[in-house]
Design a protein around this motif. Structure first.
Motif, PDB file in Angstrom:
ATOM      1  N   TYR A   1     -43.564  15.919 -20.832  1.00 22.16           N
ATOM      2  CA  TYR A   1     -44.242  15.208 -19.728  1.00 22.16           C
ATOM      3  C   TYR A   1     -45.247  16.062 -19.359  1.00 22.16           C
ATOM      4  N   PHE A   2     -45.054  17.379 -19.419  1.00 26.76           N
ATOM      5  CA  PHE A   2     -46.024  18.076 -19.175  1.00 26.76           C
ATOM      6  C   PHE A   2     -47.371  18.036 -19.686  1.00 26.76           C
ATOM      7  N   LEU A   3     -47.309  18.132 -21.177  1.00 31.97           N
ATOM      8  CA  LEU A   3     -48.326  18.097 -22.092  1.00 31.97           C
ATOM      9  C   LEU A   3     -49.399  16.776 -21.681  1.00 31.97           C
ATOM     10  N   MET A   4     -48.226  15.623 -22.108  1.00 32.53           N
ATOM     11  CA  MET A   4     -49.007  14.370 -21.945  1.00 32.53           C
ATOM     12  C   MET A   4     -49.542  13.941 -20.949  1.00 32.53           C
ATOM     13  N   ASN A   5     -49.069  14.101 -19.665  1.00 31.70           N
ATOM     14  CA  ASN A   5     -49.521  13.654 -18.354  1.00 31.70           C
ATOM     15  C   ASN A   5     -50.653  14.455 -17.947  1.00 31.70           C
ATOM     16  N   PHE A   6     -50.459  15.837 -18.221  1.00 34.26           N
ATOM     17  CA  PHE A   6     -51.974  16.469 -17.778  1.00 34.26           C
ATOM     18  C   PHE A   6     -53.126  16.209 -18.613  1.00 34.26           C
ATOM     19  N   GLY A   7     -52.575  16.022 -19.975  1.00 34.10           N
ATOM     20  CA  GLY A   7     -53.653  15.587 -21.104  1.00 34.10           C
ATOM     21  C   GLY A   7     -54.434  14.350 -20.449  1.00 34.10           C
ATOM     22  N   ALA A   8     -53.615  13.467 -19.970  1.00 32.11           N
ATOM     23  CA  ALA A   8     -54.004  12.021 -19.641  1.00 32.11           C
ATOM     24  C   ALA A   8     -54.979  12.144 -18.402  1.00 32.11           C
ATOM     25  N   PHE A   9     -54.724  12.768 -17.307  1.00 30.72           N
ATOM     26  CA  PHE A   9     -55.395  13.131 -16.204  1.00 30.72           C
ATOM     27  C   PHE A   9     -56.411  13.722 -16.470  1.00 30.72           C
ATOM     28  N   TYR A  10     -56.507  14.794 -17.318  1.00 31.67           N
ATOM     29  CA  TYR A  10     -57.796  15.542 -17.645  1.00 31.67           C
ATOM     30  C   TYR A  10     -58.679  14.496 -18.140  1.00 31.67           C
ATOM     31  N   VAL A  11     -58.283  13.591 -18.982  1.00 26.46           N
ATOM     32  CA  VAL A  11     -59.344  12.926 -19.703  1.00 26.46           C
ATOM     33  C   VAL A  11     -59.903  11.829 -18.660  1.00 26.46           C
TER      34      VAL A  11
ATOM     35  N   TYR B   1     -51.219   9.340  -5.122  1.00 25.25           N
ATOM     36  CA  TYR B   1     -51.893   9.401  -6.408  1.00 25.25           C
ATOM     37  C   TYR B   1     -53.235   8.871  -6.517  1.00 25.25           C
ATOM     38  N   GLU B   2     -53.557   7.862  -5.841  1.00 19.81           N
ATOM     39  CA  GLU B   2     -54.640   7.292  -5.975  1.00 19.81           C
ATOM     40  C   GLU B   2     -55.688   7.987  -5.095  1.00 19.81           C
ATOM     41  N   GLY B   3     -55.259   8.324  -3.802  1.00 17.85           N
ATOM     42  CA  GLY B   3     -56.068   8.838  -3.044  1.00 17.85           C
ATOM     43  C   GLY B   3     -56.346  10.207  -3.246  1.00 17.85           C
ATOM     44  N   ALA B   4     -55.405  11.093  -3.708  1.00 20.43           N
ATOM     45  CA  ALA B   4     -55.426  12.633  -3.620  1.00 20.43           C
ATOM     46  C   ALA B   4     -56.641  12.989  -4.826  1.00 20.43           C
ATOM     47  N   PRO B   5     -57.200  14.136  -4.776  1.00 20.58           N
ATOM     48  CA  PRO B   5     -58.127  14.598  -6.049  1.00 20.58           C
ATOM     49  C   PRO B   5     -57.343  14.371  -7.144  1.00 20.58           C
ATOM     50  N   THR B   6     -57.934  14.149  -8.366  1.00 22.57           N
ATOM     51  CA  THR B   6     -57.187  13.984  -9.649  1.00 22.57           C
ATOM     52  C   THR B   6     -56.552  15.199 -10.098  1.00 22.57           C
ATOM     53  N   PRO B   7     -57.004  16.341 -10.037  1.00 28.21           N
ATOM     54  CA  PRO B   7     -56.159  17.439 -10.223  1.00 28.21           C
ATOM     55  C   PRO B   7     -54.784  17.713  -9.582  1.00 28.21           C
ATOM     56  N   ILE B   8     -54.865  17.196  -8.191  1.00 28.10           N
ATOM     57  CA  ILE B   8     -53.550  17.459  -7.570  1.00 28.10           C
ATOM     58  C   ILE B   8     -52.742  16.219  -7.692  1.00 28.10           C
ATOM     59  N   THR B   9     -53.341  15.006  -8.128  1.00 27.26           N
ATOM     60  CA  THR B   9     -52.407  14.006  -8.638  1.00 27.26           C
ATOM     61  C   THR B   9     -51.587  14.475  -9.810  1.00 27.26           C
ATOM     62  N   ALA B  10     -52.233  14.997 -10.959  1.00 29.41           N
ATOM     63  CA  ALA B  10     -51.600  15.595 -12.020  1.00 29.41           C
ATOM     64  C   ALA B  10     -50.755  16.739 -11.896  1.00 29.41           C
ATOM     65  N   TYR B  11     -50.941  17.439 -10.712  1.00 31.90           N
ATOM     66  CA  TYR B  11     -49.983  18.521 -10.681  1.00 31.90           C
ATOM     67  C   TYR B  11     -48.620  18.106  -9.694  1.00 31.90           C
ATOM     68  N   LEU B  12     -49.070  17.288  -8.834  1.00 36.48           N
ATOM     69  CA  LEU B  12     -48.040  16.523  -8.225  1.00 36.48           C
ATOM     70  C   LEU B  12     -46.776  15.798  -9.261  1.00 36.48           C
ATOM     71  N   SER B  13     -47.786  14.998 -10.057  1.00 36.19           N
ATOM     72  CA  SER B  13     -46.703  14.093 -10.986  1.00 36.19           C
ATOM     73  C   SER B  13     -46.005  14.918 -11.980  1.00 36.19           C
ATOM     74  N   VAL B  14     -46.271  16.187 -12.151  1.00 32.45           N
ATOM     75  CA  VAL B  14     -45.649  16.865 -13.172  1.00 32.45           C
ATOM     76  C   VAL B  14     -44.937  18.371 -12.455  1.00 32.45           C
ATOM     77  N   ALA B  15     -45.535  19.055 -11.882  1.00 38.36           N
ATOM     78  CA  ALA B  15     -45.138  20.344 -11.592  1.00 38.36           C
ATOM     79  C   ALA B  15     -44.093  19.915 -10.253  1.00 38.36           C
ATOM     80  N   SER B  16     -44.529  19.363  -9.357  1.00 42.23           N
ATOM     81  CA  SER B  16     -43.735  19.001  -7.963  1.00 42.23           C
ATOM     82  C   SER B  16     -42.424  18.308  -8.635  1.00 42.23           C
ATOM     83  N   LYS B  17     -42.548  17.151  -9.315  1.00 37.67           N
ATOM     84  CA  LYS B  17     -41.641  16.453  -9.893  1.00 37.67           C
ATOM     85  C   LYS B  17     -40.421  17.260 -10.775  1.00 37.67           C
ATOM     86  N   ALA B  18     -40.916  18.018 -11.511  1.00 39.37           N
ATOM     87  CA  ALA B  18     -40.132  19.120 -12.163  1.00 39.37           C
ATOM     88  C   ALA B  18     -39.256  20.148 -11.158  1.00 39.37           C
ATOM     89  N   ALA B  19     -40.011  20.461 -10.079  1.00 32.35           N
ATOM     90  CA  ALA B  19     -39.197  21.375  -9.051  1.00 32.35           C
ATOM     91  C   ALA B  19     -38.244  20.553  -8.213  1.00 32.35           C
TER      92      ALA B  19
END
Length: 513
Positions: free
Chosen positions: A357-367, A249-267
């Motif tokens: 989690y989708f809304l709040m985590n993507f929002g946090a990473f966007y900021v 999560y720290e090393g990946a591009p931040t959009p990918i970090t957000a994507y992994l933390s939300v979408a990949s976890k949900a799948a």
């Protein structure tokens, strides 16, 4: 002696495949979009990155139409039982597509891509490929399809994690992700082979029927399910399969970090629920004792360990992305609380929590991305005084963090409320589990609030007169995500109804209390 199928049998197979393809339109459409993006990258000239991002967004939005058309179709098996179409799968199809769209939007805001990457064609194509893989994970009802869909998501995630080739952190994250992923996939496949050896079946429903009819070797079943749980646990980032999460999560591009933390976890949760609800019914219901081995207690231990470990270790983090990584581990624990209930209320609560989690985590990473664009840092100390120079970003991030804690009037409060309510409805034993969830949420309040504390109540150590305006488009999107986080916290009925509609899973009948 091996006999070739007759002409009538071949015609029946072809007819079955044709019928199944008619229910596979969203996946086919997204596959065409994947190839189109590669073609656009090859032939387009000039400012093709903008063209690629817009094409990806419009293409993903178009897939929603085909998914919506499937909503009126009856639940059933496709491709000889390897794939299913039901309300549960449709939920994750919507979830995956909208996550992909938001990942594209967040990528467009990240200025690091302009510095590190010349062409984005492969990047957006891989985003679409990952969406396809996650959609297939949610609909997989066969061990082979589960493995193939998980590997599609995993391989694209490895590449996207290391997309900044000149960044040492990104390369390190990709390598660690690959190593941990290879080990977990190997363990999972070995578990699948044991299940196949026990039942001679790969279809989840047939595995369940075979185990119930002919029995099984208890010790072998324990080993197989533990190995499979290791693969699923890695995908959702739960303790003790979480080791990859902070560094990736720290090393990946931040959009990918957000994507992994939300979408990949949900799948991952979609697969976990379908497998354990459908394929492992012992005595008629999942998780019952096998030779004194209680699967319910095992998953309960993983849940409690994830909540405690994720929240406690996050207290010492100074990098915001790493802090959110440990937060993600804790949220996997909260989500597992809904899974272990094995009823429709628990499933509904889990789906509601994923939406929040989708809304709040993507929002946090966007900021976090917008702040990183201006400061060049993700360090917590560098957030000092930013509340005055970036007031909307500070307000939006505070709202998202309050929602991650689970405080009203945000959507995160309703997500946790649903989980805890489902626990209390189950019985007195689960009251203690709910109390542990509440206490760990109190711990999270401390480290989440360190960020707005630095932004609004502490002055920057170094005076900085740089322009900190993130731009009108970014501010509009921030405000919109902040509005949705509060709106669905106050008017949560649409989320609840959607989750209730989506909690029906083909192949499982939940017990009536």
């Amino acid at each position: 002696m091996f006999e070739l199928p007759s002409g009538a049998e071949i015609q029946g197979i072809i007819a079955s495949l044709k019928a199944s393809v008619g229910f596979f339109i969203p996946e086919i459409y997204l596959s065409v979009l994947f190839m189109l993006l590669i073609l656009v990258d090859l032939v387009a000239k000039g400012r093709k990155n903008n063209l690629l991002s817009i094409t990806t967004l419009l293409g993903l939005a178009g897939s929603v139409v085909f998914i919506y058309q499937q909503d009126s179709l009856p639940a059933g098996e496709l491709f000889f039982g390897m794939y299913v179409l039901d309300e549960f799968a449709l939920f994750f199809k919507y979830f995956s597509v909208f996550s992909g769209m938001l990942a594209v939007i967040v990528t467009m805001a990240d200025e690091q891509f302009e510095r590190e990457v010349k062409s984005m064609g492969e990047y957006y194509a891989l985003i679409v490929a990952m969406v396809i893989g996650m959609i297939m994970m949610a609909s997989s009802a066969d061990l082979l399809m589960i493995f193939l869909s998980m590997e599609l998501v995993s391989f694209t995630a490895y590449i996207l994690t290391g997309y900044f080739k000149r960044d040492a952190r990104s390369s390190e994250a990709a390598l660690k992700y690959l190593v941990y992923g290879a080990v977990s996939s190997g363990l999972m496949v070995y578990g699948f082979s044991l299940i196949y050896g026990l039942t001679a079946q790969t279809n989840l429903i047939k595995i369940s029927a075979e185990l119930a009819t002919h029995g099984y070797d208890p010790l072998l079943m324990i080993l197989a399910t533990l190995l499979i749980l290791a693969g699923f646990g890695y995908k959702i980032g739960a303790v003790p399969f979480h080791f990859w999460t902070p560094d990736v999560y720290e090393g990946a591009p931040t959009p990918i970090t957000a994507y992994l933390s939300v979408a990949s976890k949900a799948a991952g949760f979609a697969l976990l629920m379908r497998f354990f609800y459908v394929a492992v019914p012992h005595g008629g219901l999942p998780y019952e004792d096998i030779l004194g081995f209680d699967w319910l207690s095992l998953l309960l231990i993983l849940s409690v360990a994830s909540m405690i470990y994720g929240n406690v270790v996050a207290l010492w983090q100074k990098n915001v992305k790493r802090l959110l990584a440990y937060s993600s581990i804790a949220h996997a624990g909260y989500l597992l609380l809904g899974v272990i209930l094995i009823n429709k209320i628990g499933t509904q609560a889990t789906l509601v929590y994923l939406l929040s989690y989708f809304l709040m985590n993507f929002g946090a990473f966007y900021v976090v991305i917008l702040i990183s664009n201006k400061t060049g840092s993700e360090n917590l100390d560098d957030y000092r005084g930013l509340g005055k120079r970036m007031p909307l970003a500070g307000a939006a991030l505070t709202v998202f963090l309050i929602s991650l804690v689970g405080l009203p009037p945000t959507v995160g409060f309703y997500g946790k409320f649903m989980i805890f309510l489902a626990l209390l409805d189950k019985g007195s034993l689960y009251i203690w589990i709910a109390l542990i969830g509440i206490m760990t949420s109190v711990i999270s309040l401390y480290y989440y609030m360190l960020i707005p504390l630095n932004m609004f109540l502490r002055e920057s150590k170094q005076p900085d007169d740089r322009n900190m305006n993130p731009g009108m488009t970014a501010q509009i999107l921030m405000a919109f995500l902040m509005f949705l986080t509060i709106f669905f916290g106050l008017f949560f009925t649409p989320l609840s109804d959607f989750a209730m509609h989506s909690s029906s899973m083909f192949g499982i009948t939940f017990p009536v209390k």
